[in-house]
Design a protein around this motif. Structure first.
Motif, mmCIF file in Angstrom:
data_model
loop_
_atom_site.group_PDB
_atom_site.id
_atom_site.type_symbol
_atom_site.label_atom_id
_atom_site.label_comp_id
_atom_site.label_asym_id
_atom_site.label_seq_id
_atom_site.Cartn_x
_atom_site.Cartn_y
_atom_site.Cartn_z
ATOM 1 N N THR A 8 0.828 -1.210 0.000
ATOM 2 C CA THR A 8 0.000 0.000 0.000
ATOM 3 C C THR A 8 0.863 1.262 0.000
ATOM 4 O OG1 THR A 8 -0.143 -0.155 2.408
ATOM 5 C CG2 THR A 8 -1.982 -1.061 1.146
ATOM 6 N N ARG B 266 -0.934 4.008 -6.102
ATOM 7 C CA ARG B 266 -1.157 5.188 -6.945
ATOM 8 C C ARG B 266 -2.344 5.915 -6.321
ATOM 9 N NH1 ARG B 266 0.498 1.261 -10.388
ATOM 10 N NH2 ARG B 266 -1.589 0.416 -10.677
ATOM 11 N N VAL B 267 -1.984 6.899 -5.499
ATOM 12 C CA VAL B 267 -2.948 7.509 -4.592
ATOM 13 C C VAL B 267 -3.948 8.396 -5.329
ATOM 14 C CG1 VAL B 267 -3.076 9.293 -2.820
ATOM 15 C CG2 VAL B 267 -1.497 7.388 -2.544
ATOM 16 N N GLN B 268 -5.230 8.204 -5.040
ATOM 17 C CA GLN B 268 -6.273 9.091 -5.574
ATOM 18 C C GLN B 268 -6.828 9.987 -4.482
ATOM 19 O OE1 GLN B 268 -9.242 6.949 -8.019
ATOM 20 N NE2 GLN B 268 -7.754 5.296 -8.129
ATOM 21 N N ARG B 269 -6.523 9.609 -3.253
ATOM 22 C CA ARG B 269 -6.957 10.389 -2.100
ATOM 23 C C ARG B 269 -6.062 9.991 -0.956
ATOM 24 N NH1 ARG B 269 -10.597 13.068 1.009
ATOM 25 N NH2 ARG B 269 -11.435 12.061 2.860
ATOM 26 N N GLY C 16 4.319 14.469 0.210
ATOM 27 C CA GLY C 16 3.325 14.054 -0.789
ATOM 28 C C GLY C 16 2.039 14.843 -0.664
ATOM 29 N N GLY C 17 1.822 15.453 0.505
ATOM 30 C CA GLY C 17 0.703 16.372 0.671
ATOM 31 C C GLY C 17 -0.620 15.732 1.033
ATOM 32 N N GLN C 18 -1.571 16.598 1.362
ATOM 33 C CA GLN C 18 -2.948 16.180 1.645
ATOM 34 C C GLN C 18 -3.696 16.228 0.317
ATOM 35 O OE1 GLN C 18 -4.221 15.729 4.908
ATOM 36 N NE2 GLN C 18 -2.608 16.606 6.177
ATOM 37 N N ILE C 19 -4.215 15.105 -0.102
ATOM 38 C CA ILE C 19 -4.870 15.027 -1.409
ATOM 39 C C ILE C 19 -6.324 14.608 -1.183
ATOM 40 C CG2 ILE C 19 -4.850 13.849 -3.637
ATOM 41 C CD1 ILE C 19 -1.765 13.381 -2.989
ATOM 42 N N LEU C 20 -7.242 15.503 -1.504
ATOM 43 C CA LEU C 20 -8.645 15.237 -1.164
ATOM 44 C C LEU C 20 -9.294 14.192 -2.075
ATOM 45 C CD1 LEU C 20 -9.901 18.832 -0.307
ATOM 46 C CD2 LEU C 20 -8.939 17.091 1.203
ATOM 47 N N GLY C 21 -8.982 14.228 -3.367
ATOM 48 C CA GLY C 21 -9.578 13.255 -4.285
ATOM 49 C C GLY C 21 -11.089 13.383 -4.331
ATOM 50 N N ALA D 149 1.133 16.731 -11.824
ATOM 51 C CA ALA D 149 1.250 15.703 -10.796
ATOM 52 C C ALA D 149 2.680 15.650 -10.291
ATOM 53 C CB ALA D 149 0.836 14.354 -11.369
ATOM 54 N N GLU E 202 -4.905 2.835 -6.256
ATOM 55 C CA GLU E 202 -4.723 1.580 -6.967
ATOM 56 C C GLU E 202 -3.417 0.923 -6.541
ATOM 57 O OE1 GLU E 202 -6.171 1.416 -11.505
ATOM 58 O OE2 GLU E 202 -4.089 1.948 -11.236
ATOM 59 N N LEU F 298 -8.018 0.011 -3.388
ATOM 60 C CA LEU F 298 -8.097 -0.286 -1.958
ATOM 61 C C LEU F 298 -8.186 1.011 -1.164
ATOM 62 C CD1 LEU F 298 -5.198 -2.856 -1.299
ATOM 63 C CD2 LEU F 298 -7.635 -3.354 -1.383
ATOM 64 N N GLU G 19 -7.105 2.304 2.740
ATOM 65 C CA GLU G 19 -6.348 1.903 3.931
ATOM 66 C C GLU G 19 -6.493 2.990 4.990
ATOM 67 O OE1 GLU G 19 -1.967 2.404 3.904
ATOM 68 O OE2 GLU G 19 -1.867 0.292 4.421
ATOM 69 N N ALA H 137 -3.579 11.056 -12.548
ATOM 70 C CA ALA H 137 -2.729 11.708 -11.549
ATOM 71 C C ALA H 137 -2.893 13.224 -11.608
ATOM 72 C CB ALA H 137 -1.270 11.315 -11.757
ATOM 73 N N ALA H 138 -3.087 13.753 -12.826
ATOM 74 C CA ALA H 138 -3.238 15.203 -12.981
ATOM 75 C C ALA H 138 -4.545 15.679 -12.342
ATOM 76 C CB ALA H 138 -3.199 15.571 -14.457
ATOM 77 N N THR I 173 -6.078 14.141 -9.875
ATOM 78 C CA THR I 173 -5.876 13.999 -8.428
ATOM 79 C C THR I 173 -5.060 15.174 -7.888
ATOM 80 O OG1 THR I 173 -5.963 11.593 -8.612
ATOM 81 C CG2 THR I 173 -4.901 12.485 -6.648
ATOM 82 N N ALA I 174 -4.015 15.551 -8.632
ATOM 83 C CA ALA I 174 -3.095 16.603 -8.162
ATOM 84 C C ALA I 174 -3.835 17.920 -7.920
ATOM 85 C CB ALA I 174 -1.972 16.795 -9.176
ATOM 86 N N THR J 299 -6.513 18.328 -6.551
ATOM 87 C CA THR J 299 -7.244 18.315 -5.272
ATOM 88 C C THR J 299 -6.287 18.332 -4.077
ATOM 89 O OG1 THR J 299 -7.383 15.893 -5.037
ATOM 90 C CG2 THR J 299 -9.076 16.952 -6.370
ATOM 91 N N LYS J 300 -5.021 18.599 -4.352
ATOM 92 C CA LYS J 300 -4.044 18.684 -3.262
ATOM 93 C C LYS J 300 -4.222 20.018 -2.527
ATOM 94 C CE LYS J 300 0.911 18.565 -2.606
ATOM 95 N NZ LYS J 300 2.185 18.219 -3.220
ATOM 96 N N VAL J 301 -4.172 19.944 -1.216
ATOM 97 C CA VAL J 301 -4.424 21.139 -0.403
ATOM 98 C C VAL J 301 -3.166 21.997 -0.321
ATOM 99 C CG1 VAL J 301 -5.123 21.981 1.867
ATOM 100 C CG2 VAL J 301 -6.084 19.853 0.982
#
Lengths: 367, 169
Positions: free
Chosen positions: A96, A100-103, A114-119, A147, A231, A252, A254, B151-152, B154-155, B157-159
């Motif tokens: 994990t 490939r983080v979406q949120r 890597g930051g806070q990513i709301l997705g 990205a 993913e 997934l 987590e 990814a773009a 998603t990016a 929505t980064k705070v």
């Protein structure tokens, strides 16, 4: 005593035909397709995959359609289907950290690498019904941004580097991984079995159990260290091929819960943790799972076991909604013979009661 | 292995080469499988039509089954069983002897067969380069583009945190 009762075949057949028509609804309304369910009711599909314990979007969508949107019925259908297929083996454990983080959010650290990513999230929406959706709407295209290629390490890994949080328990050499679909549950159960049980457990049940710990029934002071959704790649060591073959990727969620510290005369105090992992975007589920996982570690962490959420036999025996619904709903099936014997017993008791309480005059008359 | 040792042990040196070669081929096959598993059966089939395929036969017909997916406690600890996934698999042999395997999530046995065929071709000295060029490379590019686009989105929505200035200027 069991008595074979015949009859009712035609009624059952006709009832199922009526069900098929009720499922279809008004035939002048277009029929819903599996793609529509999978794409537009994606979180229902995620829940059915998680609790049906089978990752297959198309099957989960079919189950939802067949069950008329009754998700527990759909989960039941998926579990039954699963039993018809042979098992090739077990995958390599997914990583994990390489998701490939979406949120990905942390409520403990503002500035995580890597930051806070709301997705795609319901968070910060106003929960007002949107009438434009009733008419059907094409949303604006999502905004894009450059990205970052920076890694997104797990928050717990960062805390772990400074020893501020306990490290994850590692497998002992040659230890097999418990599987409750293969062996019946025995208590006390190890963490691998507990996590498997929770991962397929009912979201509502886990939510209530997790909530109960927050309200004081086995309080463990949680912080959402990190929640991530995205993913991950899956690999499977195939004997015939001779190496771990890539199978594709799955989505997934987590959750790493960071909880109150423990320490001892020999160990410096550090945060403890609870873990949640589930198929698809299942945030409420994984957060609840992590709270309950932590609560179930009471014995291991030397805490007094007083609350329901800390009682592994209670939690693990009641978390499965297919088992639970089977036992609750079987009450509506014919129990005529059982009931007749109860009725007979009750009549006898009532007669005895009447005789014992009859006015003396009547007793004398009877004599 | 040091060069001097290799020179002293020519026999083992050649076996080392063989191992390296095998590792290279394995890495190549794995990389190809990783791309193919993410493609649709129709896309693979369409690209395979660009090649003059050698004779081949199904060594194992497509078969659907389950793989138990595993996670790790805390993400990095001991493994546990998370839940199963449907998986399809197949095996194909080229007339020249190469055996290819196809494994993929889902229940598309035709896709498993196509992956197996590609895996066999990847191992063939006659077809390896063509398969990489005509099938794997374009599918990889497609996959990467898809991932970059996701990814773009998603990016965006980064705070970006900023601190409000408090008090009077």
């Amino acid at each position: 005593m069991y008595v074979a009762v015949k009859g009712g075949e035609r009624a059952i057949e006709n009832a199922h035909l009526l069900l098929a028509n009720a499922r279809r609804g008004d035939p002048s309304v277009p029929e819903v397709t599996l793609d529509q369910i999978s794409e537009q009711l994606g979180l229902a599909v995620d829940r059915v995959m998680s609790e049906g314990s089978l990752y297959d979007r198309e099957l989960a969508a079919l189950a939802i359609k067949q069950a008329r949107g009754d998700l527990i019925e759909a989960i039941f259908l998926v579990r039954a289907f699963r039993a018809t297929l042979p098992r090739f083996g077990a995958s390599e454990p997914v990583d994990t950290g390489a998701m490939r983080v979406q949120r990905r959010v942390s409520s403990t650290f503002k500035d995580i690498p890597g930051g806070q990513i709301l997705g795609p999230t319901f968070d910060y929406t106003h929960r007002l019904l949107d009438p434009s959706l009733a008419k059907g709407v094409v949303p604006e295209a999502p905004v894009t941004a450059e990205a970052s290629t920076a890694p997104t390490p797990r928050v717990t890994d960062i805390l772990g580097r400074d020893g501020l949080i306990e490290s994850s328990p590692q497998a002992e050499d040659g230890a097999s991984v418990g599987d409750l679909t293969r062996e019946p549950l025995n208590f006390p159960a190890d963490r691998d079995l507990r996590l498997q049980n929770l991962a397929r457990g009912d979201e509502g049940f886990l939510l209530a159990m997790g909530y109960s710990t927050q309200r004081g029934y086995g309080r463990n002071h949680p912080f959402a260290g990190e929640i991530r959704f995205g993913e991950v790649d899956v690999e499977f060591f195939a004997e015939d091929v001779g190496f771990a073959v890539p199978l594709g990727s799955i989505e997934l969620t987590e959750c790493q819960m960071v909880n109150q510290f423990k320490g001892s005369a020999t160990e410096a105090p550090c945060f403890t943790r609870g873990y949640g992992l589930a198929f698809g975007q299942s945030e409420r589920k994984t957060m609840s799972m992590a709270l309950v996982d932590r609560a179930l570690r009471a014995r291991e962490l030397g805490e007094e076991v007083r609350a329901p959420a800390q009682d592994e036999e209670f939690v693990m025996s009641h978390s499965d909604n297919v088992q639970a619904t089977g036992f609750v709903e079987h009450l509506k099936l014919p129990h005529y013979v059982d009931f007749q014997s109860e009725l007979g017993l009750l009549r006898k008791l009532r007669q005895e009661f009447a005789e014992a309480n009859a006015p003396d005059a009547m007793k004398e008359a009877a004599e | 292995m040091k060069l001097s040792i290799i020179i002293d042990n020519l026999e083992s040196a050649s076996s080392v080469d063989l191992v390296t070669q095998q590792n290279n081929q394995q890495a190549q096959r794995k990389a190809a499988m990783a791309v193919l598993a993410h493609a649709e059966a129709g896309e693979i089939a369409a690209r395979l039509r660009a090649l003059a395929l050698p004779a081949h036969q199904n060594l194992r017909e497509g078969e659907n089954g389950l793989v138990m997916l595993r996670g790790r406690v805390g993400g990095d600890g001991a493994p546990f069983n998370l839940g199963e996934a449907t998986v399809s698999r197949a095996a194909v042999r080229l007339a020249s002897g190469e055996v290819g395997f196809g494994y993929t999530l889902g229940r598309d046995s035709e896709k498993a067969r196509l992956i197996a065929l590609c895996d066999a071709l990847v191992q063939s000295s006659d077809f390896g380069a063509a398969v990489e060029r005509e099938i794997i490379a374009p599918l990889r590019e497609q996959l990467m583009t898809r991932r970059q686009q996701a990814a773009a989105k998603t990016a965006a929505t980064k705070v970006d945190f900023y601190t409000m200035v408090r008090g009077e200027g």
